[in-house]
Motif scaffolding. Structure first.
Motif, PDB file in Angstrom:
ATOM      1  N   VAL A   1       0.809  -1.215   0.000  1.00 19.71           N
ATOM      2  CA  VAL A   1       0.000   0.000   0.000  1.00 19.71           C
ATOM      3  C   VAL A   1       0.845   1.268   0.000  1.00 19.71           C
ATOM      4  CG1 VAL A   1      -0.265   0.053   2.515  1.00 19.71           C
ATOM      5  CG2 VAL A   1      -1.984   1.135   1.079  1.00 19.71           C
ATOM      6  N   TYR A   2       1.997   1.254   0.640  1.00 28.81           N
ATOM      7  CA  TYR A   2       2.740   2.495   0.869  1.00 28.81           C
ATOM      8  C   TYR A   2       3.167   3.178  -0.432  1.00 28.81           C
ATOM      9  CZ  TYR A   2       5.622   5.900   3.232  1.00 28.81           C
ATOM     10  OH  TYR A   2       6.136   7.079   3.689  1.00 28.81           O
ATOM     11  N   GLY A   3       3.559   2.434  -1.432  1.00 30.76           N
ATOM     12  CA  GLY A   3       3.947   3.030  -2.709  1.00 30.76           C
ATOM     13  C   GLY A   3       2.787   3.769  -3.363  1.00 30.76           C
ATOM     14  N   HIS A   4       1.611   3.174  -3.293  1.00 28.99           N
ATOM     15  CA  HIS A   4       0.418   3.812  -3.865  1.00 28.99           C
ATOM     16  C   HIS A   4       0.052   5.067  -3.068  1.00 28.99           C
ATOM     17  CE1 HIS A   4      -0.232   0.486  -6.610  1.00 28.99           C
ATOM     18  NE2 HIS A   4       0.003  -0.332  -5.593  1.00 28.99           N
ATOM     19  N   TYR A   5       0.190   4.973  -1.763  1.00 25.07           N
ATOM     20  CA  TYR A   5      -0.076   6.112  -0.879  1.00 25.07           C
ATOM     21  C   TYR A   5       0.854   7.269  -1.228  1.00 25.07           C
ATOM     22  CZ  TYR A   5       0.370   8.682   3.587  1.00 25.07           C
ATOM     23  OH  TYR A   5       0.443   9.645   4.556  1.00 25.07           O
TER      24      TYR A   5
ATOM     25  N   ASP B   1      -4.437  -2.986   0.371  1.00 24.61           N
ATOM     26  CA  ASP B   1      -4.430  -3.194   1.821  1.00 24.61           C
ATOM     27  C   ASP B   1      -5.413  -2.217   2.441  1.00 24.61           C
ATOM     28  OD1 ASP B   1      -3.965  -3.394   4.547  1.00 24.61           O
ATOM     29  OD2 ASP B   1      -1.809  -3.015   4.423  1.00 24.61           O
ATOM     30  N   ASN B   2      -6.570  -2.731   2.797  1.00 20.33           N
ATOM     31  CA  ASN B   2      -7.614  -1.853   3.336  1.00 20.33           C
ATOM     32  C   ASN B   2      -7.465  -1.588   4.835  1.00 20.33           C
ATOM     33  OD1 ASN B   2      -8.487  -4.210   4.487  1.00 20.33           O
ATOM     34  ND2 ASN B   2     -10.395  -4.329   3.317  1.00 20.33           N
ATOM     35  N   SER B   3      -6.317  -1.941   5.406  1.00 18.65           N
ATOM     36  CA  SER B   3      -6.103  -1.690   6.840  1.00 18.65           C
ATOM     37  C   SER B   3      -5.168  -0.505   7.098  1.00 18.65           C
ATOM     38  CB  SER B   3      -5.530  -2.945   7.514  1.00 18.65           C
ATOM     39  OG  SER B   3      -4.214  -3.200   7.060  1.00 18.65           O
ATOM     40  N   TYR B   4      -4.664   0.142   6.050  1.00 16.70           N
ATOM     41  CA  TYR B   4      -3.748   1.265   6.209  1.00 16.70           C
ATOM     42  C   TYR B   4      -4.558   2.553   6.342  1.00 16.70           C
ATOM     43  CZ  TYR B   4       0.432   4.132   5.502  1.00 16.70           C
ATOM     44  OH  TYR B   4       1.462   5.021   5.662  1.00 16.70           O
ATOM     45  N   ALA B   5      -4.730   3.010   7.573  1.00 17.45           N
ATOM     46  CA  ALA B   5      -5.635   4.116   7.877  1.00 17.45           C
ATOM     47  C   ALA B   5      -5.252   5.423   7.191  1.00 17.45           C
ATOM     48  CB  ALA B   5      -5.692   4.332   9.384  1.00 17.45           C
ATOM     49  N   TYR B   6      -3.973   5.703   7.061  1.00 18.67           N
ATOM     50  CA  TYR B   6      -3.557   6.981   6.500  1.00 18.67           C
ATOM     51  C   TYR B   6      -4.034   7.186   5.071  1.00 18.67           C
ATOM     52  CZ  TYR B   6      -0.719   7.849  10.585  1.00 18.67           C
ATOM     53  OH  TYR B   6      -0.304   8.071  11.867  1.00 18.67           O
TER      54      TYR B   6
ATOM     55  N   GLY C   1      -9.814  10.852   1.981  1.00 19.17           N
ATOM     56  CA  GLY C   1     -10.972  11.598   2.468  1.00 19.17           C
ATOM     57  C   GLY C   1     -10.720  13.103   2.458  1.00 19.17           C
ATOM     58  N   GLU C   2      -9.531  13.488   2.841  1.00 18.08           N
ATOM     59  CA  GLU C   2      -9.171  14.906   2.793  1.00 18.08           C
ATOM     60  C   GLU C   2      -9.179  15.421   1.369  1.00 18.08           C
ATOM     61  OE1 GLU C   2      -4.989  16.588   3.428  1.00 18.08           O
ATOM     62  OE2 GLU C   2      -5.930  16.776   5.401  1.00 18.08           O
ATOM     63  N   HIS C   3      -8.712  14.568   0.455  1.00 23.32           N
ATOM     64  CA  HIS C   3      -8.657  14.972  -0.952  1.00 23.32           C
ATOM     65  C   HIS C   3     -10.054  15.106  -1.548  1.00 23.32           C
ATOM     66  CE1 HIS C   3      -6.619  15.847  -4.626  1.00 23.32           C
ATOM     67  NE2 HIS C   3      -7.178  14.832  -5.263  1.00 23.32           N
TER      68      HIS C   3
ATOM     69  N   ALA D   1      -4.146  10.998  -8.428  1.00 21.70           N
ATOM     70  CA  ALA D   1      -4.057  10.870  -6.975  1.00 21.70           C
ATOM     71  C   ALA D   1      -5.132   9.912  -6.467  1.00 21.70           C
ATOM     72  CB  ALA D   1      -4.189  12.232  -6.305  1.00 21.70           C
ATOM     73  N   MET D   2      -6.372  10.134  -6.895  1.00 27.62           N
ATOM     74  CA  MET D   2      -7.479   9.286  -6.438  1.00 27.62           C
ATOM     75  C   MET D   2      -7.316   7.847  -6.910  1.00 27.62           C
ATOM     76  SD  MET D   2      -9.204  11.035  -4.401  1.00 27.62           S
ATOM     77  CE  MET D   2     -10.708  10.148  -4.162  1.00 27.62           C
ATOM     78  N   GLU D   3      -6.841   7.668  -8.143  1.00 27.18           N
ATOM     79  CA  GLU D   3      -6.597   6.311  -8.644  1.00 27.18           C
ATOM     80  C   GLU D   3      -5.607   5.579  -7.739  1.00 27.18           C
ATOM     81  OE1 GLU D   3      -5.300   6.443 -12.724  1.00 27.18           O
ATOM     82  OE2 GLU D   3      -7.130   7.467 -13.364  1.00 27.18           O
ATOM     83  N   ASN D   4      -4.547   6.270  -7.332  1.00 27.38           N
ATOM     84  CA  ASN D   4      -3.540   5.643  -6.482  1.00 27.38           C
ATOM     85  C   ASN D   4      -4.066   5.385  -5.076  1.00 27.38           C
ATOM     86  OD1 ASN D   4      -0.635   5.220  -7.618  1.00 27.38           O
ATOM     87  ND2 ASN D   4      -1.537   6.957  -8.701  1.00 27.38           N
ATOM     88  N   TYR D   5      -4.813   6.327  -4.526  1.00 31.01           N
ATOM     89  CA  TYR D   5      -5.403   6.095  -3.204  1.00 31.01           C
ATOM     90  C   TYR D   5      -6.339   4.886  -3.247  1.00 31.01           C
ATOM     91  CZ  TYR D   5      -3.756  10.810  -1.985  1.00 31.01           C
ATOM     92  OH  TYR D   5      -3.001  11.928  -1.749  1.00 31.01           O
ATOM     93  N   ASN D   6      -7.168   4.833  -4.263  1.00 36.57           N
ATOM     94  CA  ASN D   6      -8.110   3.711  -4.392  1.00 36.57           C
ATOM     95  C   ASN D   6      -7.367   2.394  -4.593  1.00 36.57           C
ATOM     96  OD1 ASN D   6     -10.403   5.304  -4.031  1.00 36.57           O
ATOM     97  ND2 ASN D   6     -10.543   5.777  -6.206  1.00 36.57           N
ATOM     98  N   ARG D   7      -6.345   2.400  -5.432  1.00 36.85           N
ATOM     99  CA  ARG D   7      -5.553   1.178  -5.657  1.00 36.85           C
ATOM    100  C   ARG D   7      -4.882   0.737  -4.359  1.00 36.85           C
ATOM    101  NH1 ARG D   7      -4.813  -3.600  -6.557  1.00 36.85           N
ATOM    102  NH2 ARG D   7      -2.766  -4.250  -7.224  1.00 36.85           N
ATOM    103  N   GLY D   8      -4.361   1.691  -3.607  1.00 35.39           N
ATOM    104  CA  GLY D   8      -3.739   1.359  -2.325  1.00 35.39           C
ATOM    105  C   GLY D   8      -4.721   0.701  -1.373  1.00 35.39           C
ATOM    106  N   ILE D   9      -5.953   1.185  -1.348  1.00 37.99           N
ATOM    107  CA  ILE D   9      -6.985   0.598  -0.483  1.00 37.99           C
ATOM    108  C   ILE D   9      -7.339  -0.808  -0.954  1.00 37.99           C
ATOM    109  CG2 ILE D   9      -9.410   0.807   0.191  1.00 37.99           C
ATOM    110  CD1 ILE D   9      -8.864   3.898   0.331  1.00 37.99           C
ATOM    111  N   GLU D  10      -7.354  -1.018  -2.270  1.00 37.28           N
ATOM    112  CA  GLU D  10      -7.593  -2.366  -2.801  1.00 37.28           C
ATOM    113  C   GLU D  10      -6.491  -3.327  -2.347  1.00 37.28           C
ATOM    114  OE1 GLU D  10      -7.851  -2.172  -7.057  1.00 37.28           O
ATOM    115  OE2 GLU D  10      -9.512  -0.738  -6.991  1.00 37.28           O
TER     116      GLU D  10
END
Length: 179
Positions: free
Chosen positions: A135-139, A165-170, A176-178, A154-163
Motif C-alpha cells: 500500500v505504501y507506494g500507492h499512498y 491493503d484496506n487496513s492502512y488508515a492513512y 478523504g481529505e482529498h 491521486a485518487m486512482e492511487n489512493y483507491n488502488r492502495g486501499i484495494e
C-alpha cells in the motif's frame, strides 16, 4: 552534566541545554562522553550537533547507520539535497530489495519535502514497481500526484492502495481529505 540537571534543562530550557551541551563537547577532548552528547543532542533536537558527532561514532555505529543518520538529520535541518545524496549512496550500495524499497521510500519523502515532485514521483513509481501489492507506494504516489495537481491520478492511487491493503488508515485519511 549530571543526569538530573540535564532532565531539568531539557524540560525547562532547551536553549540552555544546548549551550551546556556545546560547552561539554568542547571540554571532552578524549571524546569520552560522545555517546551521551549524541543522545542529548537528539533529545534537544540539535541535529547540527548530532551530525557533527557522527564522525566520532564510527566504532559504535555502522557505515550504513552513519549514512542513514546523515540523511535523516540533514533532512531535519532542511538540507534536502544533502539528505538525498546520503540516502542515494546507501541505495546504490544495497542489493536487498526490501532495504532498497525502504531507502527509496525515504528518498521519495525527502524529494517531496523539497518540492521536487517529479523526482519524488519517479521514486514512488519505483516503489510500486518493486512491490506492487504494498500500500505504501500507492499512498506516496497518490500524495505526490495530489501535490502536483493531478487529482485524478491521486485518487486512482489512493483507491488502488486501499484495494491492496484496506487496513492502512492513512490512505483513507488522505483520500478523504482529498475528496
Amino acid at each position: 552534566i549530571r543526569e538530573d540537571e540535564l532532565r531539568w534543562m531539557l524540560w525547562h530550557d532547551v536553549e540552555y541545554a544546548r549551550k551546556r551541551l556545546r560547552e561539554s563537547i568542547a571540554e571532552d577532548d578524549e571524546q569520552n562522553f560522545r555517546g551521551s552528547h549524541f543522545a542529548i543532542a537528539l533529545f534537544a533536537h540539535d541535529y547540527e550537533i548530532a551530525l557533527s558527532l557522527l564522525d566520532v561514532m564510527s566504532d559504535v555505529l555502522s557505515t550504513d547507520q552513519i549514512a542513514y543518520y546523515r540523511a535523516y538529520y540533514s533532512a531535519k535541518l532542511g538540507r534536502y539535497d544533502d539528505a538525498v545524496r546520503h540516502i542515494t549512496e546507501l541505495i546504490d550500495a544495497k542489493e536487498d530489495a526490501l532495504e532498497i524499497y525502504y531507502l527509496i521510500s525515504e528518498r521519495c519523502g525527502y524529494y517531496r519535502l523539497a518540492g521536487e515532485y517529479v523526482k519524488a514521483s519517479a521514486d514512488a513509481d519505483r516503489l510500486v514497481e518493486l512491490v506492487p501489492d504494498e500500500v505504501y507506494g500507492h499512498y506516496q504516489r497518490g500524495w505526490i500526484y495530489e501535490l502536483m495537481g493531478n487529482d485524478e491520478a491521486a485518487m486512482e492511487n489512493y483507491n488502488r492502495g486501499i484495494e491492496v491493503d484496506n487496513s492502512y488508515a492513512y490512505i483513507y485519511l488522505i483520500r478523504g481529505e482529498h475528496y
